[in-house]
Scaffold this active site. Structure first.
Site, short mmCIF file in Angstrom:
data_model
loop_
_atom_site.label_atom_id
_atom_site.label_comp_id
_atom_site.label_asym_id
_atom_site.label_seq_id
_atom_site.Cartn_x
_atom_site.Cartn_y
_atom_site.Cartn_z
N ASP A 103 0.82 -1.07 -0.15
CA ASP A 103 -0.32 -0.10 0.26
C ASP A 103 0.60 1.05 -0.02
O ASP A 103 2.29 1.29 0.23
CB ASP A 103 -1.19 -0.14 1.38
CG ASP A 103 -1.87 1.02 0.86
OD1 ASP A 103 -2.72 1.97 0.62
OD2 ASP A 103 -2.08 2.04 2.47
N GLU B 106 1.62 0.04 -4.97
CA GLU B 106 0.48 1.01 -5.31
C GLU B 106 1.38 1.78 -5.27
O GLU B 106 1.71 1.92 -4.11
CB GLU B 106 -0.65 0.17 -4.46
CG GLU B 106 -1.81 2.01 -5.15
CD GLU B 106 -2.45 2.97 -3.59
OE1 GLU B 106 -1.48 2.60 -2.90
OE2 GLU B 106 -2.75 3.25 -4.11
C1 ACG Z 1 -3.19 3.89 -0.97
C2 ACG Z 1 -5.33 2.81 -0.60
C3 ACG Z 1 -6.57 3.74 -0.05
C4 ACG Z 1 -5.79 3.52 1.53
C5 ACG Z 1 -4.43 4.71 1.47
C6 ACG Z 1 -4.25 4.83 2.91
C7 ACG Z 1 -3.63 4.17 0.34
O1 ACG Z 1 -5.11 2.29 -1.96
O2 ACG Z 1 -7.58 2.71 -0.28
O3 ACG Z 1 -7.25 4.72 2.16
O4 ACG Z 1 -3.90 3.71 3.77
C8 ACG Z 1 -2.96 9.01 -3.10
C9 ACG Z 1 -1.75 7.53 -2.16
C10 ACG Z 1 -2.58 6.31 -3.06
C11 ACG Z 1 -3.98 5.88 -1.74
C12 ACG Z 1 -4.42 7.26 -2.77
C13 ACG Z 1 -6.01 6.63 -1.87
N1 ACG Z 1 -4.31 4.42 -2.04
O5 ACG Z 1 -0.46 7.49 -3.22
O6 ACG Z 1 -1.66 5.40 -2.27
O7 ACG Z 1 -3.79 8.04 -2.20
C14 ACG Z 1 -3.53 11.21 -7.43
C15 ACG Z 1 -2.08 11.22 -6.46
C16 ACG Z 1 -1.85 9.47 -6.01
C17 ACG Z 1 -3.24 9.81 -5.53
C18 ACG Z 1 -4.55 9.55 -6.16
C19 ACG Z 1 -5.70 9.83 -4.97
O8 ACG Z 1 -0.84 11.75 -7.76
O9 ACG Z 1 -1.13 9.89 -4.92
O10 ACG Z 1 -3.19 8.31 -4.26
O11 ACG Z 1 -4.34 10.59 -6.63
O12 ACG Z 1 -6.04 9.95 -4.18
C20 ACG Z 1 -3.29 10.25 -12.88
C21 ACG Z 1 -1.81 10.47 -12.19
C22 ACG Z 1 -1.70 10.07 -10.59
C23 ACG Z 1 -3.24 10.32 -10.10
C24 ACG Z 1 -4.81 10.37 -10.85
C25 ACG Z 1 -5.63 10.97 -9.61
O13 ACG Z 1 -3.29 8.76 -12.42
O14 ACG Z 1 -0.89 9.94 -12.57
O15 ACG Z 1 -0.43 10.21 -10.31
O16 ACG Z 1 -3.49 10.32 -8.21
O17 ACG Z 1 -4.71 10.92 -11.69
O18 ACG Z 1 -5.63 11.90 -10.09
C26 ACG Z 1 -7.63 4.64 3.23
C27 ACG Z 1 -8.99 4.56 2.56
C28 ACG Z 1 -9.46 5.67 2.22
C29 ACG Z 1 -9.42 6.47 3.59
C30 ACG Z 1 -8.16 6.86 3.99
C31 ACG Z 1 -7.51 8.12 4.56
O19 ACG Z 1 -9.31 2.98 2.21
O20 ACG Z 1 -11.09 5.14 2.55
O21 ACG Z 1 -9.53 7.67 3.13
O22 ACG Z 1 -7.55 5.29 4.01
#
Ligand code: ACG
Length: 517
Positions: free
Chosen positions: A228, A269
């Protein structure tokens, strides 16, 4: 040359002559078809101490394994997936489990460590593997490690990241917190105050993470991890993602895990663009999820944009060692694929055709495919997060969806009356039937997906076409990413012989052409 509408192709291919070479056991994951399971929402056990409490659990998952894979390749009534990814199952104060308070103990609501070992035995008996979500970027703020770390004089103070003053970070949300009621130092928690980041630059913390990971690989017999938030492990202020230090830490971690279990599969991830994700492969992680390709497939089909899908396939193909990335349509953080497709579909029929198209593209591409539970039924779900993770829809029972004999922890989707396993298992033209055929086809020709992919330009912007050549065998996939009948389509693979066609493709339809040269 055989021109077979995709519905039939799988039947033919299942008997195809291309023998799937058995990969070395350590590389089992290269030919796996994964299924992502949110244990809380998959199946409540019908026997045992947790039966009927309205919460899915490990014994409920064991009871339903035959739906996923009955261990018999001659049957066609199981989905046929060969590996599971379980979202977090360790002790946690939250419904999702991503904030852990005990890394070596299965959450009481899900069962016991012995239940997990029973699951591993039942899965392995079916030829299935199981990887577990492993959350090492942060723990819960209720973890004893953090409780101890709050004392500035404790030996665990540096197991977390403390600072007198909040440091600047390149991140959008609040990441510096103070323990409630205290005026001392701030601690770093990227996601929220209840998830303090572990300080993996401290050798003792790294040793503890290696220890808990080895526990799952050796004592619990898990087959690997979904790591994660893997891109956030080590901060180099103000950067909190994709630092070289994170990649270097993962290289060492991967080496230690492979020493403990050479067949352990480590997938991360890394939610970032392909250029960033590719930096982790193959030395820091065995694979990572290809987010750009996932969005391109679902939004490309939603919008009728074959070119976007083609470009994303080309980028994935050039970014990673062949096939060393995970394909998916959506996961537990993202709007479900069917909900996205319904944004433009003219009705249920078109939505189903688009879902079939997404599944066919995903399951005929290189890479390691992951199916999110319920995706094979066309389950829907939009933010907030709990609505992306509603109970699996086994039956049309509006109150329980057949997920539990009790009161479900969360109300099932209203469409369970028509979107459920019971209805679709009896319908040879259902989305579930399509997934069963595609996964069977995928498993029957493992070597094919490992062979080089050729992207084919048909001259028709609505047609996505690609193919594989393996020995004397060729497979061409032609997908109509439009709502119009496309006829007279000629597919002319470069260097691989003469034009194929003319083909006719139904709206949102695919044709799989197989040629024994
Ligand atoms: C993981 C798990 C998630 C979990 C956590 C915390 C992390 O899958 O279920 O939430 O333990 C970021 C992090 C990820 C995280 C998500 C939720 N997921 O990097 O590790 O947040 C952008 C950012 C990313 C970001 C994403 C979503 O770059 O970093 O992910 O947005 O917010 C293109 C771009 C890409 C961009 C996307 C979307 O793809 O290339 O960069 O990503 O567009 O814009 C857990 C629970 C949740 C709770 C949380 C606190 O499951 O419900 O809220 O804990």
């Amino acid at each position: 040359m055989k021109t077979i509408p995709s519905m039939l192709a799988a039947a033919w291919l299942c008997g195809g002559a291309v023998a799937a070479a058995q990969p070395p056991a350590d590389d089992w994951w290269r030919d796996a078809v994964f299924y992502e399971v949110f244990v809380r929402s998959f199946a409540d056990s019908t026997e045992g101490p947790l039966a009927g409490d309205g919460v899915g659990d490990i014994r409920g998952l064991i009871e339903r394994l035959d739906y996923l894979n009955d261990g018999d390749r001659a049957t066609h009534t199981d989905l046929g997936v060969t590996a599971l990814w379980l979202m977090p199952i360790c002790q946690s104060p939250s419904y999702h489990g991503y904030d852990v308070v005990d890394y070596k103990s299965v959450d009481d609501e899900y069962g016991t460590n012995e239940d997990f070992r029973e699951l591993m035995k039942a899965a392995h008996a079916r030829g299935m593997r199981v990887i577990v979500d492993t959350v090492i970027n942060h723990s819960s703020s209720e973890h004893p490690w953090f409780v101890e770390s709050r004392d500035p004089a404790s030996a665990k103070r540096d197991w977390y990241v403390w600072s007198d003053e909040p440091l600047d970070v390149e991140w959008g949300s609040t990441v510096w917190h103070r323990p409630r009621g205290e005026t001392g130092e701030h601690y770093f928690g990227l996601f929220w105050r209840g998830m303090p980041d572990l300080n993996l630059q401290h050798p003792d913390t790294t040793a503890a993470v290696h220890d808990l990971s080895r526990f799952w690989l050796t004592d619990m017999r898990a087959d690997g991890f979904r790591l994660d938030a893997a891109k956030h492990l080590i901060e180099v202020w103000p950067r909190v993602e994709n630092t070289q230090e994170t990649i270097d830490w993962l290289k060492a971690y991967r080496g230690a895990m492979k020493t403990a279990r050479p067949d352990a599969f480590l997938i991360g991830e890394v939610w970032a663009d392909a250029a960033q994700v590719a930096r982790y492969i193959p030395d820091a992680l065995d694979a990572a999820f290809e987010f750009d390709l996932a969005f391109a497939i679902v939004e490309g089909v939603r919008d009728g944009d074959a070119g976007r899908i083609r470009d994303a396939i080309a980028t994935a193909r050039s970014s990673y060692p062949h096939g060393q990335f995970a394909t998916f349509l959506a996961n537990h953080d993202m709007q479900r694929a069917m909900t996205t497709l319904r944004e433009t579909a003219a009705g249920d029929g078109e939505a189903l055709a688009k879902a079939r198209l997404c599944a066919t593209i995903q399951l005929t591409l290189p890479g390691i495919p992951f199916v999110y539970y319920g995706e094979e039924l066309g389950m829907t779900g939009a933010k907030p997060d709990p609505d992306l993770r509603t109970p699996m829809q086994w039956t049309g029972d509006a109150r329980t969806a057949g997920f539990t004999d009790g009161e479900p922890w969360r109300r099932p989707n209203a469409d369970t009356s028509v979107v459920n396993v019971e209805v679709q298992a009896a319908d040879g033209d259902s989305l579930l039937a399509t997934y069963r055929r595609l996964i069977r086809q995928r498993r029957a020709h493992a070597e094919l997906w490992r062979s080089p992919l050729t992207l084919i330009d048909t001259g028709n912007p609505d047609i996505l076409a690609y193919g594989y050549t393996l020995g004397g065998f060729r497979m061409i996939v032609a997908a109509n990413c439009s709502g119009r009948l496309q006829s007279g389509v000629r597919v002319t693979p470069e260097k691989d012989g003469g034009p194929i066609g003319p083909l006719s493709l139904k709206p949102w339809g695919t044709t799989i052409v197989t040629i024994a040269n």
